[in-house]
Scaffold this motif. Sequence first.
Motif, PDB file in Angstrom:
ATOM      1  N   ASN A  98      51.726  65.696  37.590  1.00  0.00           N
ATOM      2  CA  ASN A  98      51.416  64.733  38.648  1.00  0.00           C
ATOM      3  C   ASN A  98      52.623  63.863  38.965  1.00  0.00           C
ATOM      4  N   TYR A 120      50.302  67.197  47.808  1.00  0.00           N
ATOM      5  CA  TYR A 120      49.934  67.426  46.411  1.00  0.00           C
ATOM      6  C   TYR A 120      48.744  66.545  46.043  1.00  0.00           C
ATOM      7  N   ALA A 125      46.562  64.924  43.048  1.00  0.00           N
ATOM      8  CA  ALA A 125      46.650  64.563  41.627  1.00  0.00           C
ATOM      9  C   ALA A 125      45.510  65.218  40.849  1.00  0.00           C
ATOM     10  N   GLN A 126      45.845  65.699  39.670  1.00  0.00           N
ATOM     11  CA  GLN A 126      44.858  66.325  38.805  1.00  0.00           C
ATOM     12  C   GLN A 126      44.615  65.447  37.595  1.00  0.00           C
ATOM     13  N   TYR A 168      40.684  68.024  40.060  1.00  0.00           N
ATOM     14  CA  TYR A 168      41.341  67.053  40.925  1.00  0.00           C
ATOM     15  C   TYR A 168      40.771  65.665  40.671  1.00  0.00           C
ATOM     16  N   ARG A 169      41.654  64.680  40.659  1.00  0.00           N
ATOM     17  CA  ARG A 169      41.267  63.312  40.394  1.00  0.00           C
ATOM     18  C   ARG A 169      40.814  62.634  41.685  1.00  0.00           C
ATOM     19  N   ASN A 214      49.450  63.234  49.848  1.00  0.00           N
ATOM     20  CA  ASN A 214      49.674  63.168  48.406  1.00  0.00           C
ATOM     21  C   ASN A 214      48.782  62.080  47.814  1.00  0.00           C
ATOM     22  N   VAL A 267      48.914  61.081  44.429  1.00  0.00           N
ATOM     23  CA  VAL A 267      49.451  60.625  43.146  1.00  0.00           C
ATOM     24  C   VAL A 267      49.822  59.146  43.229  1.00  0.00           C
ATOM     25  N   GLU A 310      49.639  57.083  36.793  1.00  0.00           N
ATOM     26  CA  GLU A 310      50.042  58.250  35.996  1.00  0.00           C
ATOM     27  C   GLU A 310      50.897  57.835  34.803  1.00  0.00           C
TER      28      GLU A 310
END
Length: 132
Positions: A29, A38, A40-41, A80-81, A92, A94, A99
Amino acid sequence: MAISFEKAFGLHAQGMLVRSKRAEVIASNIANADTPGYKAQGMDFKAAMTQAAKNQQMNMSRTNEKHFNTNMSMNDGVDYRVQNQPDTGDGNTVDVQVERNLYLQNSLEYQASVQFLNSKIKGLKKAITGGQ
């Protein structure tokens, strides 16, 4: 009499593997924080440990290579978050500060697991050598 490391260490060894995988997800991430689109996971540690406990209970040893392998692969629990910040326009999700905090927390928990396993190993070594 043989020492069963699975019984001695319990789920702590599995916990270290789950925390290691979680560190990889968080690092990915952070590395993709500037990648447009992208997502975030995250990893549900509790769900992954529950799966590891089930796998440990179901762990049966094969005495012949023709026997079925009953060991189930651990579901990694990566998903996925949920986004907690407004979209910046590039898709995105993230949040670098979140993180970094998650990575630090995971790192501290991993180190605690390492220290716990080290004390277990020292105890087993002392039992084997008789305290020498």
